[in-house]
Motif scaffolding. Structure first.
Motif, PDB file in Angstrom:
ATOM      1  N   PRO A 160       0.638  -1.088   0.003  1.00 26.48           N
ATOM      2  CA  PRO A 160       0.060  -0.020  -0.128  1.00 26.48           C
ATOM      3  C   PRO A 160       0.667   1.317   0.113  1.00 26.48           C
ATOM      4  O   PRO A 160       0.611   2.203  -0.808  1.00 26.48           O
ATOM      5  CB  PRO A 160      -1.048  -0.059   1.299  1.00 26.48           C
ATOM      6  CG  PRO A 160      -0.929  -1.695   1.463  1.00 26.48           C
ATOM      7  CD  PRO A 160       0.302  -2.085   0.950  1.00 26.48           C
ATOM      8  N   HIS A 161       1.934   1.431   0.949  1.00 26.88           N
ATOM      9  CA  HIS A 161       2.596   2.585   0.846  1.00 26.88           C
ATOM     10  C   HIS A 161       3.264   2.769  -0.534  1.00 26.88           C
ATOM     11  O   HIS A 161       3.226   3.995  -1.103  1.00 26.88           O
ATOM     12  CB  HIS A 161       3.677   2.385   1.832  1.00 26.88           C
ATOM     13  CG  HIS A 161       3.210   2.749   3.158  1.00 26.88           C
ATOM     14  ND1 HIS A 161       2.643   3.852   3.784  1.00 26.88           N
ATOM     15  CD2 HIS A 161       2.819   1.784   4.154  1.00 26.88           C
ATOM     16  CE1 HIS A 161       2.364   3.651   4.965  1.00 26.88           C
ATOM     17  NE2 HIS A 161       2.115   2.340   5.148  1.00 26.88           N
ATOM     18  N   GLU A 162       3.861   1.573  -1.156  1.00 29.78           N
ATOM     19  CA  GLU A 162       4.645   2.055  -2.389  1.00 29.78           C
ATOM     20  C   GLU A 162       3.373   2.468  -3.451  1.00 29.78           C
ATOM     21  O   GLU A 162       3.748   3.385  -4.236  1.00 29.78           O
ATOM     22  CB  GLU A 162       5.110   0.562  -2.994  1.00 29.78           C
ATOM     23  CG  GLU A 162       5.961   1.046  -4.009  1.00 29.78           C
ATOM     24  CD  GLU A 162       6.806  -0.253  -4.608  1.00 29.78           C
ATOM     25  OE1 GLU A 162       7.215  -0.425  -5.685  1.00 29.78           O
ATOM     26  OE2 GLU A 162       7.003  -1.000  -3.672  1.00 29.78           O
ATOM     27  N   ALA A 163       2.400   1.852  -3.591  1.00 29.69           N
ATOM     28  CA  ALA A 163       1.283   2.283  -4.441  1.00 29.69           C
ATOM     29  C   ALA A 163       1.043   3.585  -4.083  1.00 29.69           C
ATOM     30  O   ALA A 163       0.447   4.463  -5.140  1.00 29.69           O
ATOM     31  CB  ALA A 163       0.082   1.275  -4.093  1.00 29.69           C
ATOM     32  N   LEU A 164       0.816   4.004  -2.938  1.00 30.99           N
ATOM     33  CA  LEU A 164       0.298   5.514  -2.680  1.00 30.99           C
ATOM     34  C   LEU A 164       1.356   6.446  -3.043  1.00 30.99           C
ATOM     35  O   LEU A 164       0.980   7.384  -3.689  1.00 30.99           O
ATOM     36  CB  LEU A 164       0.038   5.653  -1.303  1.00 30.99           C
ATOM     37  CG  LEU A 164      -0.459   6.986  -0.763  1.00 30.99           C
ATOM     38  CD1 LEU A 164      -1.695   7.295  -1.380  1.00 30.99           C
ATOM     39  CD2 LEU A 164      -0.468   7.117   0.677  1.00 30.99           C
ATOM     40  N   ARG A 178      -4.308   4.264 -12.639  1.00 29.10           N
ATOM     41  CA  ARG A 178      -4.642   4.914 -11.224  1.00 29.10           C
ATOM     42  C   ARG A 178      -5.369   3.899 -10.438  1.00 29.10           C
ATOM     43  O   ARG A 178      -5.344   3.978  -9.212  1.00 29.10           O
ATOM     44  CB  ARG A 178      -5.245   6.023 -11.538  1.00 29.10           C
ATOM     45  CG  ARG A 178      -4.394   7.322 -12.012  1.00 29.10           C
ATOM     46  CD  ARG A 178      -4.945   8.802 -11.833  1.00 29.10           C
ATOM     47  NE  ARG A 178      -6.310   8.637 -12.790  1.00 29.10           N
ATOM     48  CZ  ARG A 178      -6.210   8.986 -13.863  1.00 29.10           C
ATOM     49  NH1 ARG A 178      -5.215   9.344 -14.454  1.00 29.10           N
ATOM     50  NH2 ARG A 178      -7.371   9.167 -14.692  1.00 29.10           N
ATOM     51  N   ALA A 179      -6.340   3.265 -11.195  1.00 31.19           N
ATOM     52  CA  ALA A 179      -7.235   2.449 -10.617  1.00 31.19           C
ATOM     53  C   ALA A 179      -6.570   1.138  -9.891  1.00 31.19           C
ATOM     54  O   ALA A 179      -6.884   0.984  -8.795  1.00 31.19           O
ATOM     55  CB  ALA A 179      -8.481   1.972 -11.570  1.00 31.19           C
ATOM     56  N   ALA A 180      -5.636   0.613 -10.570  1.00 26.72           N
ATOM     57  CA  ALA A 180      -4.898  -0.310  -9.946  1.00 26.72           C
ATOM     58  C   ALA A 180      -4.339   0.029  -8.798  1.00 26.72           C
ATOM     59  O   ALA A 180      -4.064  -0.663  -7.681  1.00 26.72           O
ATOM     60  CB  ALA A 180      -3.878  -1.009 -11.182  1.00 26.72           C
ATOM     61  N   LEU A 181      -3.517   1.073  -8.702  1.00 27.60           N
ATOM     62  CA  LEU A 181      -2.692   1.774  -7.656  1.00 27.60           C
ATOM     63  C   LEU A 181      -3.754   2.012  -6.467  1.00 27.60           C
ATOM     64  O   LEU A 181      -3.309   1.559  -5.556  1.00 27.60           O
ATOM     65  CB  LEU A 181      -2.098   2.948  -8.070  1.00 27.60           C
ATOM     66  CG  LEU A 181      -0.615   2.508  -8.911  1.00 27.60           C
ATOM     67  CD1 LEU A 181      -0.433   3.937  -9.571  1.00 27.60           C
ATOM     68  CD2 LEU A 181       0.206   1.967  -8.171  1.00 27.60           C
ATOM     69  N   VAL A 185      -3.684   0.401  -2.564  1.00 24.29           N
ATOM     70  CA  VAL A 185      -3.607   1.121  -1.486  1.00 24.29           C
ATOM     71  C   VAL A 185      -5.078   0.682  -0.676  1.00 24.29           C
ATOM     72  O   VAL A 185      -5.026   0.419   0.572  1.00 24.29           O
ATOM     73  CB  VAL A 185      -3.834   2.614  -1.679  1.00 24.29           C
ATOM     74  CG1 VAL A 185      -4.135   3.642  -0.483  1.00 24.29           C
ATOM     75  CG2 VAL A 185      -2.706   2.924  -2.350  1.00 24.29           C
ATOM     76  N   ARG A 186      -6.237   0.551  -1.051  1.00 17.69           N
ATOM     77  CA  ARG A 186      -7.379   0.007  -0.350  1.00 17.69           C
ATOM     78  C   ARG A 186      -7.194  -1.333   0.287  1.00 17.69           C
ATOM     79  O   ARG A 186      -7.593  -1.260   1.438  1.00 17.69           O
ATOM     80  CB  ARG A 186      -8.703   0.052  -1.475  1.00 17.69           C
ATOM     81  CG  ARG A 186      -9.183   1.409  -1.737  1.00 17.69           C
ATOM     82  CD  ARG A 186     -10.518   1.039  -2.560  1.00 17.69           C
ATOM     83  NE  ARG A 186     -10.670   2.042  -3.260  1.00 17.69           N
ATOM     84  CZ  ARG A 186     -10.315   2.311  -4.611  1.00 17.69           C
ATOM     85  NH1 ARG A 186     -10.084   1.238  -5.093  1.00 17.69           N
ATOM     86  NH2 ARG A 186     -10.631   3.321  -5.209  1.00 17.69           N
ATOM     87  N   ALA A 187      -6.316  -2.169  -0.378  1.00 10.69           N
ATOM     88  CA  ALA A 187      -6.385  -3.352   0.123  1.00 10.69           C
ATOM     89  C   ALA A 187      -5.469  -3.411   1.697  1.00 10.69           C
ATOM     90  O   ALA A 187      -5.364  -4.284   2.387  1.00 10.69           O
ATOM     91  CB  ALA A 187      -5.331  -4.373  -0.807  1.00 10.69           C
TER      92      ALA A 187
END
Length: 193
Positions: A160-164, A178-181, A185-187
């Motif tokens: 999540p932190h890397e995705a954010l 953007r939706a995949a990232l 984060v939501r996960a």
């Protein structure tokens, strides 16, 4: 080294289409290990022949598919192709499971579409083929998957932190990226209350 073709259910057929003659149907009995190897075909009349992969008069399809029907009735695909070339290309990719652009165009031509029309329509259809979740295109190779392909599985699996960090720091991300990232984060977030 040759590979004997064993199929469960449908068989792979070969159809030779020569101008002014009825299509000749046969069963593929053996394929070589490489794409350059000849293909052994047993024609419906009983004779066997080794076909060079470069033979422009022969198309291949699974016996019980719309592609086989198109090959066996040259010209029947033309009306469908004129109205929806993406559908025709998709059916040949699905039937082949994996096919190069050159072989895809050749099968469409053997089925009765002119070479120039097939090439022009392929160029116009490429974006739609890329967008199909069951088709993966790499260079000139087209692969069919019965399960939809998630092109952004790598982004969705980021911590999540890397995705954010990527979501907030990157410019020019397309909406699916953007939706995949955002999914990644939501996960990592606790469920909403």
């Amino acid at each position: 080294m040759a590979v004997t073709v064993h199929t469960v259910g449908s068989q792979e057929i070969a159809v030779r289409v020569l101008p002014g003659e009825l299509p000749q149907r046969g069963i593929v009995v053996q394929r070589g290990k490489s794409a350059a190897s000849s293909i052994a075909v047993r024609w419906d009349g009983g004779s066997e022949e080794r076909i060079r992969p470069s033979d422009q008069t022969v198309g291949y399809a699974s016996d019980d598919t719309v592609c086989a029907q198109w090959l066996l009735d040259p010209g029947s695909v033309v009306e469908v192709f004129d109205s929806d070339p993406v559908h025709v290309f998709t059916e040949f990719i699905r039937d082949s499971r994996k096919i190069t652009k050159m072989m895809l165009l050749r099968r469409v031509v053997v089925a009765g579409v002119s070479e120039g029309h097939a090439a022009t329509s392929y160029a116009a259809s490429r974006a739609a083929l890329r967008a199909d979740p069951h088709i993966q295109i790499r260079s000139d190779s087209h692969t069919w998957s019965d399960v939809p392909i998630d092109r952004y599985v790598g982004l969705r699996s980021l911590p999540p932190h890397e995705a954010l960090d990527r979501l907030t720091g990157a410019r020019g991300l397309r909406a699916p990226q953007r939706a995949a990232l955002a999914d990644a984060v939501r996960a990592g977030l606790p469920p909403r209350e």
